[in-house]
Motif scaffolding. Structure first.
Motif, mmCIF file in Angstrom:
data_model
loop_
_atom_site.group_PDB
_atom_site.id
_atom_site.type_symbol
_atom_site.label_atom_id
_atom_site.label_comp_id
_atom_site.label_asym_id
_atom_site.label_seq_id
_atom_site.Cartn_x
_atom_site.Cartn_y
_atom_site.Cartn_z
ATOM 1 N N ASP A 9 0.830 -1.156 -0.138
ATOM 2 C CA ASP A 9 0.152 0.086 0.017
ATOM 3 C C ASP A 9 0.934 1.251 0.033
ATOM 4 O OD1 ASP A 9 -2.409 -1.477 0.072
ATOM 5 O OD2 ASP A 9 -2.687 -1.185 2.160
ATOM 6 N N ARG A 10 1.915 1.344 0.783
ATOM 7 C CA ARG A 10 2.917 2.311 0.895
ATOM 8 C C ARG A 10 3.406 2.465 -0.621
ATOM 9 N NH1 ARG A 10 4.139 0.351 5.988
ATOM 10 N NH2 ARG A 10 5.945 -0.828 4.829
ATOM 11 N N ASP A 11 3.854 1.544 -0.969
ATOM 12 C CA ASP A 11 4.696 1.503 -2.609
ATOM 13 C C ASP A 11 3.673 2.108 -3.502
ATOM 14 O OD1 ASP A 11 7.016 0.518 -1.282
ATOM 15 O OD2 ASP A 11 6.541 -1.537 -2.211
ATOM 16 N N LEU A 12 2.386 1.669 -3.546
ATOM 17 C CA LEU A 12 1.532 2.330 -4.458
ATOM 18 C C LEU A 12 1.212 3.683 -4.190
ATOM 19 C CD1 LEU A 12 -1.232 -0.812 -4.577
ATOM 20 C CD2 LEU A 12 0.453 0.044 -6.290
ATOM 21 N N ARG A 13 0.984 4.055 -2.938
ATOM 22 C CA ARG A 13 0.913 5.401 -2.855
ATOM 23 C C ARG A 13 1.790 6.334 -3.166
ATOM 24 N NH1 ARG A 13 -1.333 3.585 2.248
ATOM 25 N NH2 ARG A 13 0.331 4.239 3.151
ATOM 26 N N SER A 14 3.059 5.735 -2.897
ATOM 27 C CA SER A 14 4.395 6.489 -3.456
ATOM 28 C C SER A 14 4.325 6.813 -4.850
ATOM 29 C CB SER A 14 5.620 5.724 -2.842
ATOM 30 O OG SER A 14 6.702 6.395 -3.484
ATOM 31 N N MET A 15 4.196 5.509 -5.469
ATOM 32 C CA MET A 15 4.251 5.554 -7.154
ATOM 33 C C MET A 15 3.137 6.356 -7.421
ATOM 34 S SD MET A 15 4.546 1.478 -7.892
ATOM 35 C CE MET A 15 4.234 1.418 -9.478
ATOM 36 N N ALA A 16 1.888 6.595 -6.923
ATOM 37 C CA ALA A 16 0.713 7.300 -7.504
ATOM 38 C C ALA A 16 1.231 8.782 -7.281
ATOM 39 C CB ALA A 16 -0.596 7.053 -6.669
#
Length: 89
Positions: free
Chosen positions: A30-37
């Motif tokens: 989830d953190r990685d996806l938020r960072s990518m977004a």
């Protein structure tokens, strides 16, 4: 054969441990996806700014080309007038 209470506790502890690891893994995703977004959003803003800048530069270049054509025409006119003056002498 029915598992003993101790075996059931061991299996339950192992399952809880695996679930805890999975929860941590999911949180990391989830953190990685938020960072990518967030990074993608930033890149989109940069691309939009570049598009605006490119448009402004294109307009500026077009204006400079028009001015150069006008100056070329005026220069030719002046040269023509000078040649005509020299021919009259």
């Amino acid at each position: 054969m029915t598992p003993t209470l101790e075996q059931l506790e061991q299996r339950l502890n192992a399952l809880e441990e695996r679930m805890g690891e999975r929860t941590g893994f999911d949180a990391g995703q989830d953190r990685d996806l938020r960072s990518m977004a967030s990074a993608l959003s930033s890149q989109n803003h940069v691309l939009e700014a570049l598009a605006i800048s490119e448009l402004q530069h294109t307009e500026s270049l077009a204006a400079l080309k028009r001015e150069m054509r006008e100056l070329r025409g005026e220069t030719r006119q002046i040269v023509g007038m000078l040649i005509a003056r020299d021919e009259r002498r």
